[in-house]
Design a protein around this motif. Structure first.
Motif, PDB file in Angstrom:
ATOM      1  N   GLU A  38       0.849  -1.180   0.000  1.00  0.00           N
ATOM      2  CA  GLU A  38       0.000   0.000   0.000  1.00  0.00           C
ATOM      3  C   GLU A  38       0.888   1.234   0.000  1.00  0.00           C
ATOM      4  O   GLU A  38       1.793   1.371   0.826  1.00  0.00           O
ATOM      5  N   ASP A  39       0.627   2.133  -0.928  1.00  0.00           N
ATOM      6  CA  ASP A  39       1.404   3.369  -1.042  1.00  0.00           C
ATOM      7  C   ASP A  39       0.759   4.468  -0.216  1.00  0.00           C
ATOM      8  O   ASP A  39      -0.463   4.655  -0.246  1.00  0.00           O
ATOM      9  N   PHE A  40       1.589   5.196   0.515  1.00  0.00           N
ATOM     10  CA  PHE A  40       1.119   6.309   1.329  1.00  0.00           C
ATOM     11  C   PHE A  40       1.833   7.583   0.886  1.00  0.00           C
ATOM     12  O   PHE A  40       3.055   7.574   0.667  1.00  0.00           O
ATOM     13  N   ARG A  41       1.067   8.648   0.771  1.00  0.00           N
ATOM     14  CA  ARG A  41       1.652   9.952   0.471  1.00  0.00           C
ATOM     15  C   ARG A  41       1.690  10.798   1.742  1.00  0.00           C
ATOM     16  O   ARG A  41       1.042  10.481   2.735  1.00  0.00           O
ATOM     17  N   LYS A  42       2.449  11.845   1.693  1.00  0.00           N
ATOM     18  CA  LYS A  42       2.621  12.684   2.868  1.00  0.00           C
ATOM     19  C   LYS A  42       1.274  13.213   3.338  1.00  0.00           C
ATOM     20  O   LYS A  42       0.492  13.766   2.562  1.00  0.00           O
ATOM     21  N   GLY A  43       1.015  13.009   4.644  1.00  0.00           N
ATOM     22  CA  GLY A  43      -0.236  13.463   5.236  1.00  0.00           C
ATOM     23  C   GLY A  43      -1.334  12.426   5.256  1.00  0.00           C
ATOM     24  O   GLY A  43      -2.375  12.632   5.893  1.00  0.00           O
ATOM     25  N   ASP A  44      -1.142  11.295   4.571  1.00  0.00           N
ATOM     26  CA  ASP A  44      -2.158  10.237   4.590  1.00  0.00           C
ATOM     27  C   ASP A  44      -2.292   9.670   6.000  1.00  0.00           C
ATOM     28  O   ASP A  44      -1.294   9.492   6.710  1.00  0.00           O
ATOM     29  N   PRO A  45      -3.513   9.379   6.440  1.00  0.00           N
ATOM     30  CA  PRO A  45      -3.697   8.831   7.796  1.00  0.00           C
ATOM     31  C   PRO A  45      -3.181   7.398   7.901  1.00  0.00           C
ATOM     32  O   PRO A  45      -3.355   6.594   6.974  1.00  0.00           O
ATOM     33  N   LEU A  46      -2.541   7.089   8.997  1.00  0.00           N
ATOM     34  CA  LEU A  46      -2.065   5.743   9.305  1.00  0.00           C
ATOM     35  C   LEU A  46      -2.772   5.282  10.574  1.00  0.00           C
ATOM     36  O   LEU A  46      -2.551   5.845  11.658  1.00  0.00           O
ATOM     37  N   ASN A  47      -3.624   4.304  10.451  1.00  0.00           N
ATOM     38  CA  ASN A  47      -4.405   3.814  11.583  1.00  0.00           C
ATOM     39  C   ASN A  47      -3.708   2.626  12.238  1.00  0.00           C
ATOM     40  O   ASN A  47      -3.505   1.589  11.602  1.00  0.00           O
ATOM     41  N   VAL A  48      -3.336   2.794  13.481  1.00  0.00           N
ATOM     42  CA  VAL A  48      -2.704   1.718  14.239  1.00  0.00           C
ATOM     43  C   VAL A  48      -3.793   0.827  14.822  1.00  0.00           C
ATOM     44  O   VAL A  48      -4.742   1.317  15.446  1.00  0.00           O
ATOM     45  N   LYS A  49      -3.641  -0.472  14.616  1.00  0.00           N
ATOM     46  CA  LYS A  49      -4.579  -1.428  15.194  1.00  0.00           C
ATOM     47  C   LYS A  49      -3.936  -2.120  16.389  1.00  0.00           C
ATOM     48  O   LYS A  49      -2.721  -2.288  16.441  1.00  0.00           O
TER      49      LYS A  49
END
Length: 642
Positions: A38-49
């Protein structure tokens, strides 16, 4: 009648196919999306489980929110496959939300005041050394522990709920809670785009008693951790005690670090922590045993056995043959059906089922299809393969049963389908009741238990019957020599050929071929560590198969030479007795390596190891049986029998 049975078989196969497609879709479809990058760009939310709380002292997992940690507005359970549920995983959302490549400092998660009940809950989990497990982009959270002699650190899965010790010269031991988490998210950046992929998820936990001025509000600034002053916590801060009426403020930092590790290699850090030299030593040790046994088998086969066959074939008169002693004299009794032959057929069929399961699993795992990134995939695959291999179990048991002149194939199919699974399920049900009594998340829910029963009754049992039907329709295996109606008297045997003694001796070498690798397997299961060196394990499995076959052939030859023709059960028990040594080693491991003090945890350990030893007995016993079966048919078909 034949057409009716055939149509029933076809309907069963059709129903089985449809059910298998549905089950495989449900079982494997759950985690396939997590495998793709999965690609993430700057500022994308990262949800910790958050995942279960684990302890190597109790072996009883609990859900994250069984402790009064900070709750999100709504707790959402992630969809889990069958293997994850059986492992006790409970993956849920959390209040830890990051923004890609945007560092955060001293974020307040929540504030709570402990009462006597919640303080006791935290103390109990700290006393039992429970770890908190979290997940980000399917990567488990680890704590890096530096090593003086090596540059790369050791990674510990999850962080401790807290610590127990003395502080500020106090002689009394107190409990301290890890309420500040310093996260580090490692990412690999694409040089052509701004997208990045997560390749590491680490944390350093701290216990800090946060201080602030005035009344608490959402805008309150902490004196011990202030992002505006760029001041974060350190080991010099006063720790957060766990006591009644104590105020606890949960906070965290997030730092992002660019890494050269590519997404495809991000699991290497977790999986390659063990020393390969030890595993190579295990392989060399096992190979020495195989070479020793191979030398003995070669001596028997190439010298002694061929000499015996030549001598027996050169005898001209009946009087000369009667004066001889050795394995040829029992030719009229060696293929006499053994005592309780039906039970032997059942165990042989179950062993074939296990052998097929283990071989296919090892091949797929060694090729990388069962990566730990597919959480629960290994256990799910093993369960489904066990069900599918019921076809082989029924076929093998029916073929052997028909050779013993049996006629009731449905009876033998029913016993094959129920004997071993019913024994294991009964033990598992009792252990699950104990776990349920401890209110642990490791207890299998009723719905999952129903799914297991459905796999057993709905798929495995029909497949065993289909295999038995196919196997029983084939022509019976013919013996190379005829069997007399009256059994021959067995002469008195030497002490070293006593059945109990020879059986116990026969199990030592197969166990010796695997016991070093067994240590790593037990460590991964009971000390919560990764095990993913299936290449080594596959080699050890091949060596185990060869060892079981060779030791059974050697002892079977000695037994026949002493004119003892009761080899059927002894060939099974000779290599199968290695399971006894496995269980004894498990007991040794329990008392020397584990720190389990609770009686329930001890019962769980020995209960599960009893199941593992029982399965090992069935597997190794079947290998030894078929080796002797081939050996006896080969030697008696090579001599002239009047």
């Amino acid at each position: 009648m034949g057409g009716t049975i055939g149509s029933r078989v076809m309907r069963t196969v059709f129903v089985f196919t449809v059910i298998c497609i549905l089950l495989c879709h449900n079982a494997f479809g759950f985690y396939l999306p997590g495998v793709a990058p999965e690609d993430f760009r700057k500022g994308d939310p990262l949800n910790v489980k958050v995942n279960k709380l684990t302890s190597i002292k109790t072996q009883l997992p609990y859900s994250y929110y069984s402790l009064p940690f900070c709750h999100p507005d709504a707790i959402v359970d992630s969809r889990e496959n069958l293997g994850e549920v059986l492992r006790g995983d409970r993956i849920e959302n959390s209040r830890y939300v990051f923004k890609m490549r945007e560092p955060q400092m001293c974020n307040v998660v929540c504030r709570l005041t402990l009462d006597a009940k919640t303080a006791k809950e935290f103390k109990d989990k700290i006393e039992d050394e429970y770890h908190v497990n979290m997940i980000l982009d399917n990567l488990p959270l680890v704590v890096p522990i530096p090593r003086a002699e090596q540059e790369s650190p050791v990674y510990q899965l999850g962080f401790h709920v807290g610590l127990k010790g003395q502080y500020s010269g106090s002689k009394d031991e107190k409990y301290f809670l890890h309420n500040h988490l310093s996260f580090t998210v490692k990412y690999h950046k694409d040089q052509q785009t701004e997208a990045a992929r997560i390749v590491g998820f680490e944390v350093v936990p701290f216990s800090v008693k946060h201080e602030y001025e005035g009344q608490w509000s959402e805008d309150t600034r902490l004196m011990t951790c202030d992002p505006h002053a760029k001041r974060t916590v350190s080991s010099s801060n006063s720790p957060q005690e766990v006591e009644d009426k104590q105020e606890v403020i949960f906070t965290y930092d997030v730092a992002f670090k660019e890494s050269e590790v590519k997404w495809a290699s991000r699991w290497d850090t977790y999986l390659l922590m063990s020393d390969d030299q030890i595993h190579w030593f295990s392989i060399v040790n096992s190979l020495m045993i195989v070479l020793f046994l191979s030398g003995m088998v070669a001596m028997i086969m190439l010298r002694t056995l061929f000499r015996d066959i030549s001598k027996y074939n050169e005898l001209e008169t009946q009087e000369e043959a009667q004066e001889e002693t050795g394995w040829k004299l029992v030719h009229a009794d060696v293929f006499r059906p053994p005592y309780n032959s039906e039970l032997l057929c059942v165990y042989v069929g179950t062993g074939v089922q296990f052998l097929g399961l283990v071989l296919v699993t090892m091949i797929f795992a060694a090729l990388g299809f069962l990566s730990p990134s597919n959480r629960g995939g290994l256990m799910t695959a093993m369960l489904l393969l066990w069900v599918l291999m019921g076809l082989l179990a029924g076929y093998a048991s029916a073929r052997l049963y028909k050779m013993f002149k049996g006629t009731e194939w449905k009876k033998i199919a029913l016993r094959t389908a129920f004997l071993f699974p019913a024994t294991v399920f009964s033990i598992f049900f009792v252990l699950n009741a104990l776990i349920w009594g401890q209110k642990s998340s490791g207890a299998v829910p009723f719905g999952t238990m129903f799914a297991l029963v459905f796999l057993w009754f709905g798929i495995s049992v029909p497949l065993v019957f289909v295999g038995s039907y196919i196997g029983f329709r084939k022509p019976a295996i013919e013996d190379p020599v005829k069997t007399n109606k009256i059994p021959r008297q067995i002469p008195e045997q030497a002490w070293y050929l006593n059945p109990v003694f020879s059986i116990l001796i026969g199990g030592i070498l197969p166990f010796g071929a695997v016991f070093i690798e067994l240590f790593f397997i037990l460590t991964s299961i009971w000390l919560n560590q990764f095990y993913y060196i299936f290449g080594f394990l596959f080699i050890v499995l091949v060596i185990l198969i060869i060892t079981c076959a060779e030791i059974s052939i050697v002892l079977c030859y000695f037994q026949l030479c002493s004119e003892d023709y009761l080899w059927w059960w002894r060939s099974y028990l000779t290599s199968g007795s290695s399971a006894l040594y496995l269980f004894l080693y498990a007991a040794f491991y329990f008392f020397t390596k584990l720190d389990i003090t609770k009686p329930v945890s001890g019962v769980l350990y020995f209960g599960y190891m009893l199941i593992a030893s029982y399965a090992f007995f069935v597997l190794t016993g079947t290998i030894g049986f078929y080796a002797c079966f081939w050996f006896t048919r080969m030697i008696y078909s090579s001599v002239k029998i009047d």
